[in-house]
Write a protein that holds these residues in place. Structure first.
Motif, short mmCIF file in Angstrom:
data_model
loop_
_atom_site.label_atom_id
_atom_site.label_comp_id
_atom_site.label_asym_id
_atom_site.label_seq_id
_atom_site.Cartn_x
_atom_site.Cartn_y
_atom_site.Cartn_z
N ILE A 149 43.87 36.05 46.18
CA ILE A 149 44.98 36.89 45.71
C ILE A 149 44.97 37.02 44.19
CG2 ILE A 149 47.50 37.14 45.64
CD1 ILE A 149 47.61 35.55 48.26
N PHE A 150 44.55 35.95 43.50
CA PHE A 150 44.57 35.93 42.04
C PHE A 150 43.35 36.59 41.41
CE2 PHE A 150 47.47 32.02 42.03
CZ PHE A 150 48.55 32.71 41.49
N GLN A 151 42.58 37.34 42.15
CA GLN A 151 41.32 37.88 41.64
C GLN A 151 41.50 38.64 40.34
OE1 GLN A 151 38.15 37.60 42.25
NE2 GLN A 151 38.51 36.16 43.92
N GLU A 152 42.59 39.34 40.20
CA GLU A 152 42.80 40.16 39.00
C GLU A 152 43.64 39.45 37.94
OE1 GLU A 152 41.12 42.91 38.79
OE2 GLU A 152 40.39 42.58 40.83
N THR A 153 44.03 38.23 38.21
CA THR A 153 44.86 37.48 37.26
C THR A 153 44.05 36.30 36.74
OG1 THR A 153 46.79 38.07 38.56
CG2 THR A 153 47.07 36.32 36.92
N SER A 162 41.78 31.06 37.42
CA SER A 162 41.25 29.83 36.83
C SER A 162 41.90 28.60 37.45
CB SER A 162 41.49 29.85 35.32
OG SER A 162 41.06 28.64 34.73
N ASP A 163 43.22 28.63 37.62
CA ASP A 163 43.92 27.50 38.24
C ASP A 163 43.45 27.29 39.68
OD1 ASP A 163 45.35 27.05 35.93
OD2 ASP A 163 47.15 28.11 36.60
N ALA A 164 43.34 28.39 40.43
CA ALA A 164 42.93 28.29 41.83
C ALA A 164 41.50 27.79 41.95
CB ALA A 164 43.07 29.65 42.51
N THR A 165 40.64 28.23 41.02
CA THR A 165 39.25 27.77 41.01
C THR A 165 39.19 26.26 40.79
OG1 THR A 165 38.43 29.91 40.20
CG2 THR A 165 37.00 27.99 39.88
N ARG A 166 39.99 25.79 39.84
CA ARG A 166 40.04 24.35 39.56
C ARG A 166 40.46 23.56 40.81
NH1 ARG A 166 38.71 19.53 37.28
NH2 ARG A 166 40.45 18.10 37.46
N VAL A 167 41.55 23.98 41.44
CA VAL A 167 42.05 23.27 42.62
C VAL A 167 41.03 23.34 43.76
CG1 VAL A 167 43.85 23.20 44.39
CG2 VAL A 167 44.46 23.62 42.00
N LEU A 220 51.70 37.85 44.10
CA LEU A 220 51.48 36.74 43.16
C LEU A 220 52.36 35.54 43.49
CD1 LEU A 220 51.15 38.65 39.76
CD2 LEU A 220 49.33 37.73 41.20
N ARG A 221 53.60 35.85 43.99
CA ARG A 221 54.49 34.76 44.39
C ARG A 221 53.87 33.99 45.56
NH1 ARG A 221 58.81 37.44 44.80
NH2 ARG A 221 58.79 37.89 47.04
N ASN A 222 53.31 34.73 46.54
CA ASN A 222 52.66 34.07 47.68
C ASN A 222 51.44 33.25 47.23
OD1 ASN A 222 54.49 35.15 49.47
ND2 ASN A 222 53.21 36.93 49.98
#
Length: 841
Positions: A71-75, A80-85, A39-41
């Motif tokens: 990486i954020f698939q389960e978070t 949501s943040d990564a999708t926005r960016v 998650l840090r990466n």
């Protein structure tokens, strides 16, 4: 690489969207505290994606955002943040379809619609979808963009998040503005203004006063974005004063927040608005500030865009040498850095300078080179094809200005074909306008009419009233060229009705300009003056001061023609007829406005009409210096037709001074130039002086005891110089290298025809009736009106009646106009009689 090197790249997409900088800050902080290495990466990758996006590295931002999202698939929150960016980055690199597919899939993946967290994520995805679909997408997607934004607004309102509700309103406004850009409909801009004003209220300090500092900054940023949107929408509705004011406010906020990229974008946008208002010094300053910031940020795309804007400001301020130094310096720096995007932008700007230097062929060659260099950038295929088509269309315009009409026509056809392959409807119709002008200049009026019909069909299909009105103006030009003045008059009225219905002042002014010119052609100087006067008022209201000055010249010419047609033999010791006084005052006003506009060629024409009226008013000795100054301008700018007219005017001044030999010398110079340019009417006027016909008539009048004002005919060049000028209309005004206009030559009084004064009691009842009717019909928008018809019943509403009364008051000074005028005298006939009964001059 975004298609930033192409012309017309708008900052709206960047300045009207919800920023992602907060997401970057959030995940940079999370990466320092997250114990889970994965998650840090992911947070590191996402914060770096935002940083790359800020540097205009769109492809790198896409790659990093993809990594973070995987990486954020389960978070949920991280995904949501990564999708926005990722959606924002994909939109930036013109991968809108993928961005939209990603957003729609994200909506389907939301499984807890009743939770506030899921509602927030849904609203954010909807807003991202709206932003992706608003720009450079087909009509159905722009319609969806509005729907997505409306749903986002409803959710944020339900959640009570005023700041995010404000940003959702920005997304909707952005989509509406783009709908208007693709097919001008006033309703879209009006809806966008409503949404933007609501957003301003939501971003107000009172609403965000208790928010955390980062949210307060977000609200302040939203305020600047809403102001930018208002500047854009107001500009589209031709309210340029409000537009400039809003953009200035926005730029001040960006500077206060320290958002350098946004500040520079706003300043470049402000510079273009200032150029529209004729504020060349202010536009130069804004452009220089923007360019300095973009150089510091190393954004070559926007350096190129701003460079061209700055060059335009310099050229319009007559700083050609400075513009040349600037483009040479920037080109050298771009080449040293091997910056291909920057080189393309510099080539585009250099072409503008070369065009101002008078070399249309070389200017077009520079644009061809820019297209070749464009292939070496990272533009996607469709981006490059759009860029190529746009630059080909601009080459056609350069050739048109350089009077290379065959080349202009061929390049316009090539551009049309390229736009047609991409189904770019608006650009196709715009390119047809260039083809029409080339056809008219090549004496192909029938082909011009066929192309205007094609353009009209396109605009009708888009329900684009502004474009349709402009196409009808072009059609008017073709009809005028063919000599079908009655039909041209109907078409000009039709265009005016369209523009009036959309409250588009510039188009309405252009239509009135054509009507003025057509009335001049038919010899109806009174109606020509009325139309020109109304057009002048409209251009003043629209803050188009150069066009206002031009229409003042047109009004002065019409009033001079009216004085010539009405003036009977009158003596120098008699009271000057009012019609001559009005013509003289109008001429002086036109010269004042031309000087204010700092337009050299327009000053030349205004000085001519001032000189003619002074001769007519027995002040010929005052005309000489004006003619000499005008002649100098004409020779410097290679205005051969005007030079010939001025030599003829000098000959007539010599006759007033009794210098017959000098008069003949000047008339011979005039005749030779008229022969060179093929103007038979001018040759005939010069011949009358050379052969002594004019002098013989003068001697006969002297023997009869007549001392008439020296007649000054309409200059042979005037009507054809500024006849139907296509999209720009006659009010486009004179310009260096401008192609000859299509207007048929207006029949001018003979050079030897004596001036005729009006009746001593002022205008006749018939003249007053005609003036009243013309003013009423112009406000009602009617082609015909019975003298006995009640004006209020015929369509003159309460607002128009106020303007009607104000116009009558100015037209008939000294005549009392009671506040109950429309009730006391409901018809044109009754109003005219009231004016006649009370006329005092």
């Amino acid at each position: 690489m975004p298609v930033g090197i192409s012309r017309g790249y708008e900052p709206g997409r960047i300045l009207l969207q919800l920023p992602i900088s907060q997401i970057g800050t959030k995940h940079r902080d999370l990466s320092q505290n997250e114990s889970d290495p994965e998650l840090r990466n992911a947070s590191v990758a996402l914060s770096e994606a935002v940083a790359e996006f800020a540097l205009n590295h769109g492809e790198a931002a896409v790659q990093l955002a993809r990594e973070a999202r995987d990486i954020f698939q389960e978070t949920s929150e991280g995904r949501s943040d990564a999708t926005r960016v990722l959606m924002v980055a994909l939109t930036d690199v013109e991968s809108r379809q993928e961005a939209i597919q990603l957003g729609e899939a994200a909506l389907l993946g939301l499984t807890s619609p009743d939770s506030d967290a899921e509602k927030r994520r849904r609203a954010l995805v909807l807003q991202s979808l709206a932003e992706a679909a608003a720009f450079r997408c087909r009509g159905e997607l722009r319609t969806k963009a509005v729907s997505w934004a409306e749903e986002a607004i409803a959710i944020q309102k339900d959640l009570g998040d005023k700041i995010m509700e404000g940003y959702a309103n920005l997304a909707m406004a952005s989509a509406l503005i783009q709908k208007g850009v693709k097919a001008h409909q006033r309703k879209h801009y009006q809806r966008s203004i409503k949404a933007l004003k609501l957003a301003l209220e939501l971003f107000a300090p009172s609403e965000a006063s208790d928010a955390a500092p980062e949210l307060s900054a977000l609200a302040r940023s939203g305020e600047a974005r809403a102001l930018h949107g208002l500047a854009s929408a107001c500009g589209r509705l031709e309210d340029f004063r409000s537009s400039v004011s809003r953009a200035r406010e926005a730029a001040a906020i960006w500077q206060e927040l320290g958002y350098r990229m946004e500040e520079a974008l706003e300043l470049e946008f402000l510079a273009r608005l200032q150029l529209q208002l004729g504020q060349y010094k202010e536009g130069r300053k804004s452009g220089e500030e923007a360019l300095k910031i973009f150089i510091g940020l190393k954004l070559s795309i926007w350096q190129g865009v701003t460079l061209r804007t700055l060059v335009k400001a310099l050229l319009r301020g007559k700083k050609v040498k400075e513009a040349r130094k600037l483009v040479n310096r920037r080109m050298a720096l771009f080449k040293e850095a091997e910056d291909m995007v920057g080189i393309c932008g510099a080539l585009d700007a250099t072409a503008e300078v070369v065009m101002a230097e008078g070399d249309a062929v070389q200017a077009a060659e520079l644009l061809k080179e820019a297209v070749k260099k464009g292939k070496e950038t990272k533009m996607k295929d469709r981006q490059f094809r759009k860029y190529e088509a746009t630059m080909t269309a601009e080459q056609a315009n350069f050739y048109l200005q350089g009077q290379k009409y065959d080349d202009a026509l061929q390049h316009a056809k090539n551009a049309f074909y390229l736009f047609e392959k991409m189904d770019c409807q608006v650009e196709m119709a715009t390119t047809l306008s260039t083809m029409v002008m080339a056809h008219l200049c090549l004496e192909h009026p029938q082909q011009a009419l066929e192309d205007t019909k094609r353009a009209i069909r396109i605009y009708e299909g888009l329900n684009d009233k502004k474009g349709e009105g402009l196409a009808w103006i072009n059609h008017c030009s073709g009809l005028t060229k063919m000599g079908d003045f009655d039909e041209a008059m109907k078409v000009a009225h039709k265009a005016r009705d369209i523009f009036a219905s959309q409250k588009l002042l510039i188009g309405e002014g252009q239509s009135l300009d054509h009507l003025s010119s057509l009335h001049m052609t038919s010899g109806d100087f009174a109606k020509s003056a009325t139309c020109a006067k109304r057009a002048r008022q409209i251009f003043n209201e629209a803050a188009c001061f150069r066009q206002e000055a031009f229409m003042a010249w047109a009004e002065a010419e019409a009033l001079f023609g009216l004085a010539q047609s009405q003036a009977e033999d009158f003596k120098s010791d008699q009271e000057l007829p009012e019609v001559c006084t009005k013509a003289s005052e109008a001429a002086e006003e036109s010269l004042r406005l031309a000087r204010d506009a700092d337009d050299e060629l327009l000053m030349m024409h205004s000085m001519q009409v001032v000189a003619k009226t002074r001769i007519m008013c027995f002040r010929h000795w005052e005309a000489g210096p004006l003619v000499d100054e005008s002649l100098e301008i004409a020779q410097k700018n290679s205005q051969r037709m005007e030079e010939a007219s001025l030599w003829l005017l000098k000959a007539q001044i010599c006759i007033c001074d009794g210098e017959d030999d000098k008069a003949k010398e000047n008339a011979i110079k005039s005749r030779d130039i008229f022969e060179e340019v093929g103007n038979d009417q001018g040759m005939e006027q010069a011949r009358e002086i050379i052969d002594g016909d004019y002098l013989r008539q003068q001697r006969e009048e002297d023997e009869r005891g007549i001392t008439s004002a020296t007649p000054m005919a309409m200059m042979p060049s005037e009507s054809q110089m500024y006849g139907s000028g296509g999209i720009g209309g006659r009010s486009g005004g004179p310009g260096p290298g401008q192609p000859p206009m299509a207007m048929a030559q207006a029949p001018a009084p003979s050079a030897a025809a004596p001036a005729v004064p009006p009746p001593k009691g002022g205008p006749t009842l018939k003249q007053i009736e005609e003036t009243v009717q013309d003013i009423a019909m112009s406000l009602i928008g009617a082609d015909d009106l019975e003298m006995d018809a009640a004006l209020m019943d015929a369509g003159l509403d309460s607002l128009a009646s106020v303007e009607f009364q104000n116009t009558l008051t100015k037209e008939f000074r000294g005549v009392p106009m009671p506040s109950t005028l429309m009730f006391d005298f409901p018809t044109s006939k009754e109003i005219a009689q009231h004016i006649k009964d009370n006329f005092r001059g």
